[in-house]
Design a protein around this motif. Structure first.
Motif, PDB file in Angstrom:
ATOM      1  N   ASN A 149      13.422  15.309 -15.874  1.00 18.44           N
ATOM      2  CA  ASN A 149      12.888  14.911 -14.743  1.00 18.44           C
ATOM      3  C   ASN A 149      12.180  13.715 -15.021  1.00 18.44           C
ATOM      4  O   ASN A 149      11.484  13.272 -13.455  1.00 18.44           O
ATOM      5  CB  ASN A 149      11.928  15.985 -14.528  1.00 18.44           C
ATOM      6  CG  ASN A 149      11.809  17.343 -14.404  1.00 18.44           C
ATOM      7  OD1 ASN A 149      13.393  17.494 -14.073  1.00 18.44           O
ATOM      8  ND2 ASN A 149      11.828  18.294 -15.446  1.00 18.44           N
ATOM      9  N   LEU A 150      12.051  12.849 -15.823  1.00 14.42           N
ATOM     10  CA  LEU A 150      11.206  11.884 -15.550  1.00 14.42           C
ATOM     11  C   LEU A 150      12.835  10.438 -15.292  1.00 14.42           C
ATOM     12  O   LEU A 150      13.664  10.875 -15.453  1.00 14.42           O
ATOM     13  CB  LEU A 150      11.493  10.351 -17.620  1.00 14.42           C
ATOM     14  CG  LEU A 150      10.403  12.305 -18.261  1.00 14.42           C
ATOM     15  CD1 LEU A 150      10.400  11.927 -19.502  1.00 14.42           C
ATOM     16  CD2 LEU A 150       8.764  12.096 -17.515  1.00 14.42           C
ATOM     17  N   LYS A 151      12.218   9.922 -15.083  1.00 17.90           N
ATOM     18  CA  LYS A 151      12.836   9.003 -13.917  1.00 17.90           C
ATOM     19  C   LYS A 151      12.163   7.304 -14.172  1.00 17.90           C
ATOM     20  O   LYS A 151      11.486   6.930 -15.050  1.00 17.90           O
ATOM     21  CB  LYS A 151      12.129   8.426 -12.537  1.00 17.90           C
ATOM     22  CG  LYS A 151      12.880   9.736 -11.458  1.00 17.90           C
ATOM     23  CD  LYS A 151      12.911  10.667 -10.880  1.00 17.90           C
ATOM     24  CE  LYS A 151      13.291  11.496  -9.734  1.00 17.90           C
ATOM     25  NZ  LYS A 151      12.781  12.794 -10.693  1.00 17.90           N
ATOM     26  N   LYS A 152      13.329   6.629 -14.061  1.00 15.46           N
ATOM     27  CA  LYS A 152      12.862   4.926 -14.519  1.00 15.46           C
ATOM     28  C   LYS A 152      11.693   4.565 -12.952  1.00 15.46           C
ATOM     29  O   LYS A 152      11.945   5.033 -11.696  1.00 15.46           O
ATOM     30  CB  LYS A 152      14.153   4.094 -14.154  1.00 15.46           C
ATOM     31  CG  LYS A 152      13.922   2.334 -14.418  1.00 15.46           C
ATOM     32  CD  LYS A 152      15.234   1.685 -14.455  1.00 15.46           C
ATOM     33  CE  LYS A 152      15.918   1.625 -15.259  1.00 15.46           C
ATOM     34  NZ  LYS A 152      17.665   0.935 -14.672  1.00 15.46           N
ATOM     35  N   ILE A 153      10.603   3.786 -13.095  1.00 15.35           N
ATOM     36  CA  ILE A 153       9.681   3.605 -12.463  1.00 15.35           C
ATOM     37  C   ILE A 153       8.998   2.219 -12.546  1.00 15.35           C
ATOM     38  O   ILE A 153       8.746   1.874 -13.301  1.00 15.35           O
ATOM     39  CB  ILE A 153       8.228   4.203 -12.429  1.00 15.35           C
ATOM     40  CG1 ILE A 153       8.793   6.220 -12.652  1.00 15.35           C
ATOM     41  CG2 ILE A 153       7.065   3.847 -10.898  1.00 15.35           C
ATOM     42  CD1 ILE A 153       7.321   6.976 -12.565  1.00 15.35           C
ATOM     43  N   GLU A 154       9.490   1.176 -11.420  1.00 13.94           N
ATOM     44  CA  GLU A 154       8.268  -0.027 -11.661  1.00 13.94           C
ATOM     45  C   GLU A 154       6.750   0.208 -11.650  1.00 13.94           C
ATOM     46  O   GLU A 154       6.587   0.495 -10.392  1.00 13.94           O
ATOM     47  CB  GLU A 154       8.809  -0.783 -10.252  1.00 13.94           C
ATOM     48  CG  GLU A 154      10.473  -1.211 -10.888  1.00 13.94           C
ATOM     49  CD  GLU A 154      10.850  -2.540  -9.896  1.00 13.94           C
ATOM     50  OE1 GLU A 154       9.898  -2.685  -8.452  1.00 13.94           O
ATOM     51  OE2 GLU A 154      11.622  -3.488 -10.008  1.00 13.94           O
ATOM     52  N   VAL A 155       6.247   0.509 -12.254  1.00 15.05           N
ATOM     53  CA  VAL A 155       5.064   0.864 -12.574  1.00 15.05           C
ATOM     54  C   VAL A 155       3.632  -0.853 -12.013  1.00 15.05           C
ATOM     55  O   VAL A 155       4.024  -1.844 -12.858  1.00 15.05           O
ATOM     56  CB  VAL A 155       4.550   1.010 -13.737  1.00 15.05           C
ATOM     57  CG1 VAL A 155       3.522   1.537 -13.978  1.00 15.05           C
ATOM     58  CG2 VAL A 155       4.892   1.906 -14.233  1.00 15.05           C
ATOM     59  N   PRO A 156       3.009  -0.924 -11.182  1.00 10.49           N
ATOM     60  CA  PRO A 156       1.745  -1.583 -11.112  1.00 10.49           C
ATOM     61  C   PRO A 156       0.959  -1.346 -12.048  1.00 10.49           C
ATOM     62  O   PRO A 156       0.520  -0.950 -12.003  1.00 10.49           O
ATOM     63  CB  PRO A 156       1.717  -1.378  -9.647  1.00 10.49           C
ATOM     64  CG  PRO A 156       1.796   0.117  -9.901  1.00 10.49           C
ATOM     65  CD  PRO A 156       2.785   0.238  -9.885  1.00 10.49           C
ATOM     66  N   LEU A 210       0.612  -0.696   0.280  1.00  8.18           N
ATOM     67  CA  LEU A 210       0.191   0.441   0.100  1.00  8.18           C
ATOM     68  C   LEU A 210       1.128   1.436   0.045  1.00  8.18           C
ATOM     69  O   LEU A 210       0.361   2.114  -0.751  1.00  8.18           O
ATOM     70  CB  LEU A 210      -0.839   0.114   1.389  1.00  8.18           C
ATOM     71  CG  LEU A 210      -1.948  -1.264   1.216  1.00  8.18           C
ATOM     72  CD1 LEU A 210      -2.908  -0.995   2.030  1.00  8.18           C
ATOM     73  CD2 LEU A 210      -3.039  -0.450   0.210  1.00  8.18           C
ATOM     74  N   LYS A 211       1.985   1.104   0.554  1.00  7.96           N
ATOM     75  CA  LYS A 211       2.867   2.386   0.534  1.00  7.96           C
ATOM     76  C   LYS A 211       3.882   2.834  -0.674  1.00  7.96           C
ATOM     77  O   LYS A 211       4.123   3.626  -1.381  1.00  7.96           O
ATOM     78  CB  LYS A 211       3.855   2.398   2.041  1.00  7.96           C
ATOM     79  CG  LYS A 211       3.518   2.184   3.584  1.00  7.96           C
ATOM     80  CD  LYS A 211       4.365   1.957   4.032  1.00  7.96           C
ATOM     81  CE  LYS A 211       3.975   2.019   5.771  1.00  7.96           C
ATOM     82  NZ  LYS A 211       5.159   1.443   6.676  1.00  7.96           N
ATOM     83  N   MET A 212       3.868   1.515  -0.932  1.00  7.62           N
ATOM     84  CA  MET A 212       4.749   1.455  -2.091  1.00  7.62           C
ATOM     85  C   MET A 212       3.799   2.138  -3.225  1.00  7.62           C
ATOM     86  O   MET A 212       3.979   2.933  -4.861  1.00  7.62           O
ATOM     87  CB  MET A 212       4.559  -0.676  -2.794  1.00  7.62           C
ATOM     88  CG  MET A 212       5.816   0.394  -4.445  1.00  7.62           C
ATOM     89  SD  MET A 212       3.986  -0.379  -6.075  1.00  7.62           S
ATOM     90  CE  MET A 212       3.636  -2.030  -5.199  1.00  7.62           C
ATOM     91  N   LEU A 213       2.676   2.011  -3.767  1.00 18.70           N
ATOM     92  CA  LEU A 213       0.855   1.858  -4.069  1.00 18.70           C
ATOM     93  C   LEU A 213       1.491   3.737  -4.054  1.00 18.70           C
ATOM     94  O   LEU A 213       1.192   4.462  -5.280  1.00 18.70           O
ATOM     95  CB  LEU A 213      -0.455   1.496  -4.010  1.00 18.70           C
ATOM     96  CG  LEU A 213       0.193  -0.195  -4.711  1.00 18.70           C
ATOM     97  CD1 LEU A 213      -1.045  -1.173  -4.048  1.00 18.70           C
ATOM     98  CD2 LEU A 213       0.343  -0.192  -6.219  1.00 18.70           C
ATOM     99  N   GLU A 214       0.982   3.821  -2.651  1.00 18.12           N
ATOM    100  CA  GLU A 214       0.705   5.327  -3.156  1.00 18.12           C
ATOM    101  C   GLU A 214       1.845   6.219  -2.992  1.00 18.12           C
ATOM    102  O   GLU A 214       1.573   7.410  -4.290  1.00 18.12           O
ATOM    103  CB  GLU A 214       0.826   5.504  -1.016  1.00 18.12           C
ATOM    104  CG  GLU A 214       0.391   6.869  -0.740  1.00 18.12           C
ATOM    105  CD  GLU A 214      -0.186   7.311   0.383  1.00 18.12           C
ATOM    106  OE1 GLU A 214      -0.294   8.471   0.970  1.00 18.12           O
ATOM    107  OE2 GLU A 214       0.606   6.650   0.925  1.00 18.12           O
ATOM    108  N   SER A 215       3.449   5.780  -3.090  1.00 18.62           N
ATOM    109  CA  SER A 215       4.588   6.954  -3.703  1.00 18.62           C
ATOM    110  C   SER A 215       4.228   6.598  -5.642  1.00 18.62           C
ATOM    111  O   SER A 215       4.455   7.601  -5.898  1.00 18.62           O
ATOM    112  CB  SER A 215       6.124   5.935  -3.222  1.00 18.62           C
ATOM    113  OG  SER A 215       6.148   4.419  -3.741  1.00 18.62           O
ATOM    114  N   ARG A 216       3.950   4.781  -6.043  1.00 18.07           N
ATOM    115  CA  ARG A 216       4.220   5.025  -7.298  1.00 18.07           C
ATOM    116  C   ARG A 216       2.827   5.974  -8.356  1.00 18.07           C
ATOM    117  O   ARG A 216       2.832   6.581  -8.818  1.00 18.07           O
ATOM    118  CB  ARG A 216       3.765   3.983  -7.593  1.00 18.07           C
ATOM    119  CG  ARG A 216       4.855   2.524  -6.891  1.00 18.07           C
ATOM    120  CD  ARG A 216       5.766   2.996  -7.978  1.00 18.07           C
ATOM    121  NE  ARG A 216       6.699   2.124  -8.019  1.00 18.07           N
ATOM    122  CZ  ARG A 216       7.672   1.659  -6.713  1.00 18.07           C
ATOM    123  NH1 ARG A 216       7.547   2.240  -5.651  1.00 18.07           N
ATOM    124  NH2 ARG A 216       8.061   0.428  -6.841  1.00 18.07           N
TER     125      ARG A 216
END
Length: 777
Positions: free
Chosen positions: A261-268, A171-177
């Motif tokens: 400004n774009l970054k690498k993101i692990e997207v759920p 849940l914390k991960m989803l909030e940050s994503r």
């Protein structure tokens, strides 16, 4: 905010659950539901974990411990997974909302459904909780049941506890994503604004041109003398009131300021069987690559149109000025009709450019509007991927994947990291050649850079480098033909020598729309009449002859004459028809044919082929300065800094020297030199391009049957096993079948989607030189 009661019994936990359920029922929007899940439900999970630990540690309430650890934990786990899944969908809804891909009505409907789902699940859990508490711990049968279960089963609490804590972390991960993805949407919207500003600036530029022309048209009608009107023309020329609105540097800077400004993101992406499916997206790298490939060429075309439009405007005004100066002694107003006509003609030209620019601008805007959507990550579609249409990947679009999968499991020398010369004395020629192929083919990270050098489809006329001597010779030939001499041209050269590019460019430049391009199994147009072709060249030529009725004499272009053959129509019969057409029609049709040097020699042995043409243009070798210029032009379009192995910048002068050296190594073959540049350059993570000179060479390891097969493939461009068997008869199974298999296995021969075989583009000229050497010996 919910109360924070002390949760130390099932009764107090039940009250907490009811209070939380009431809070869910009273929610009014989806954003409040997200906050409630991330904070209050997270607190509820923590209290359940504390309760389970407390009861388990004190052993004071065995019935409560059994109820929590054995009966309620599975149901509470389902409840936590449901909350996590709903939270994920709410995160996706935020992204869809930010991308403006979903209506407010749909978002509201989704929120109500989510709230109802969670409320029903909570009520079911509370019912189960109440039912569990109603069990009589004093009942002897119930006590036996507890005793039996606990003695036969290990207490599962530690496992459930770990799972609850894992879901809390998710849940914390989803909030940050959620925040990271919305930040990415913001950057994408700013990138769209940059492209939109380009189009607006171009509209302003064109409007200024129109205003200036209209102003002169009005002054032409108002002026009484040429002298009076000339003042306005000179003022427009001397005091330029506008300049190019778009330029490369400001566009690149504006784009890079947002991409950085774009970054690498692990997207759920979604949940499957209780697990969250993640997809790692490097938004910075992908977007940068996508802009270089998809948007930058369009911008360059737009910038080129602005430059051409400004030049057209200035040239027309200069011509107008010169005309007026020649005739200004005549004060009659009648001659202003010519001035007005000239300005109207200029307006028409500007209108034509405007239509072209509008198409380019619309394509750019449509691309960013449909592709720069973070919500596309959640769909089952490629995300801002660059389709590679280079000469390498067109002919073998599965080469890299297939070869990599097989070779990575094989011997170590298939690795692509052979950048410097090593000692190969212990290796066979086959192994050395295999290393050479691997080195040339394995550079996934550099593909978008390599495409600038390998692709001849999207870069357009802005990337063309003049073949000065051949173009001057062709210009003379065309002038003679237009003066009444029968002329026809045969363009020859090895593979990658630029024959196709030269044919397309020169015919477009000198004949424009009055060009008839014949390709087997395609359509062509002559004098507005479209017709379909098979592999029967005689039929196609007859159609051209019968329908050549306009006063403007056309050019007939046939690129790669060797492709005109199938089971019903042999190459020789088609060539005979072509020769007959040249002999009878070359006064009304300017014929230009291209083929390889090897095919020319083959046809000369069978027919009087070369002598049928009045001129032969050899493009096999280009001037080293032309090659160097082409390399500089393409590298410049990449907007990358070129550095050596020590990461020190390489000056343009040094690039010229490196390009000249490479051209000499590749026998001044234009395309081979460009392709060779890609073998020696490597794009780094910091987007710099490192030049590392390779000493890997392709060695001759071919047997006689293999040489025969490769010669056939060089002459006819592609071959089939059936065709070879028809030519070699019984010898095919004995000598040639295994030879084909070995050439395919080491990737010298590649197989197209229709089953035909062709020589790997990365070694085609190396193979050609080996065969020519064998032939000369």
């Amino acid at each position: 905010m919910l109360e924070e009661p002390k949760i130390d019994t099932l009764i107090s936990f039940e009250k907490y659950c009811k209070s939380y359920t009431e809070s869910v029922s009273n929610l009014e929007n989806r954003h409040a539901l997200k906050v409630l899940i991330s904070k209050e439900f997270n607190a509820l999970v923590s209290e359940f974990v504390i309760l389970g630990d407390h009861i388990g540690e004190n052993h004071l309430a065995p019935v409560d411990a059994y109820i929590i650890h054995y009966e309620l934990s599975p149901q509470f786990k389902d409840l936590t997974i449901l909350h996590r899944d709903v939270f994920l969908e709410l995160v996706k809804g935020d992204v869809y909302e930010a991308d403006k891909q979903v209506s407010n009505e749909n978002l509201e409907s989704h929120f109500l459904s989510s709230k109802t789902l969670i409320t029903n699940a909570l009520e079911s859990f509370i019912t189960a909780l109440q039912k569990a508490q109603s069990q009589n711990g004093e009942d002897e049968n119930f006590q036996k049941k507890i005793s039996k279960i606990t003695s036969l089963q290990k207490d599962p609490w530690d496992i459930y506890k770990t799972q609850f804590q894992t879901i809390q972390d998710q849940l914390k991960m989803l909030e940050s994503r959620n925040k990271a993805l919305l930040d990415t949407v913001t950057s994408f919207n700013k990138l769209k604004s940059v492209v939109e500003d380009v189009n607006k600036k171009h509209d302003v530029f064109q409007e200024k041109i129109f205003e200036s022309i209209n102003f002169l048209a009005i002054k032409a009608k108002e002026s009484e003398t040429f002298k009076e009107f000339l003042v306005h023309v000179e003022d427009r020329l001397d005091n330029q009131k506008f300049s190019l609105e778009n330029n490369h540097e400001t566009f690149s800077e504006a784009i890079n300021n947002q991409i950085i400004n774009l970054k690498k993101i692990e997207v759920p992406i979604k949940t499957q069987e209780g697990l969250i499916m993640m997809r790692e997206i490097d938004f910075n790298k992908r977007t940068n690559k996508w802009f270089d490939y998809q948007i930058l060429p369009g911008f360059m075309d737009l910038e080129g149109l602005e430059t051409n439009l400004l030049s057209l405007y200035n040239i027309n005004l200069l011509n107008l000025k010169n005309t007026i100066q020649l005739t200004k002694s005549n004060e009659s107003n009648d001659h202003f009709d010519n001035v007005v006509t000239s300005l109207l003609h200029l307006q028409d030209n500007v209108e034509d450019v405007k239509l072209k620019a509008k198409a380019i601008a619309k394509k750019m805007q449509d691309e960013v509007n449909t592709q720069l959507l973070v919500s596309n990550v959640f769909k089952n579609i490629p995300f801002i991927e660059v389709p590679l249409n280079s000469s390498l990947t067109i002919e073998g679009n599965t080469i890299l994947k297939t070869v990599k999968e097989k070779w990575n499991k094989g011997l170590s020398f298939f690795n692509s990291r052979y950048e410097k010369s090593k000692s190969y004395e212990s290796l066979s020629n086959l192994e050395v050649s295999t290393q050479c192929i691997a080195h040339r083919m394995y550079k996934d990270d550099s593909q978008h850079y390599d495409t600038l050098f390998l692709n001849k489809n999207f870069i357009g006329d802005l990337f063309l480098v003049s073949r000065q001597s051949q173009e001057e010779k062709l210009e003379t030939i065309v002038n003679q033909w237009q003066s009444g001499f029968n002329k026809s041209v045969l363009v020859v050269g090895d593979r990658l020598s630029g024959r196709s590019t030269f044919l397309n460019y020169s015919s477009k430049k000198r004949f424009g729309k009055h060009t008839v391009i014949l390709k087997p199994n395609s359509t062509a147009t002559i004098d507005g009449r479209k017709f379909t072709m098979t592999y029967d060249l005689k039929e196609a030529l007859q159609y051209v002859k019968n329908n050549n009725i306009e006063s403007t004499k056309p050019a007939l272009i046939i690129d790669d004459i060797e492709l005109w053959r199938d089971k019903e129509h042999s190459l020789l019969s088609n060539i005979r028809s072509l020769i007959h057409f040249i002999e009878t029609e070359s006064d009304d049709v300017f014929v230009m044919i291209s083929t390889s040097i090897m095919m020319r020699e083959h046809l000369d042995q069978r027919l009087n082929f070369s002598n049928a043409f009045s001129h032969i243009l050899d493009l096999n070798q280009a001037d080293k300065n032309e090659i160097s210029q082409a390399i500089l032009l393409r590298h410049g379009a990449a907007h990358r800094e070129l550095v050596d192995e020590k990461l020190e910048p390489i000056t343009p002068q040094k690039v010229m020297l490196l390009a000249a050296k490479m051209a000499k190594q590749k026998h001044f073959n234009f395309g081979d030199s460009l392709q060779s540049w890609t073998y020696n350059t490597f794009v780094q993570e910091n987007e710099k391009v490192v030049f590392k000179e390779s000493y890997l060479e392709f060695a001759d390891f071919f047997t006689n049957p293999e040489l025969i097969i490769l010669k056939q493939a060089l002459i006819f461009r592609n071959i089939t096993e059936f065709g070879l068997k028809r030519v070699t008869s019984n010898a095919f199974d004995v000598d040639y079948k295994s030879a084909i298999r070995r050439l395919v296995n080491v990737k010298i021969l590649l197989r197209d989607l229709d089953g035909t075989l062709f020589i790997n583009p990365v070694v085609v000229n190396s193979v050609s030189r080996i065969i020519n050497k064998e032939h000369s010996n």
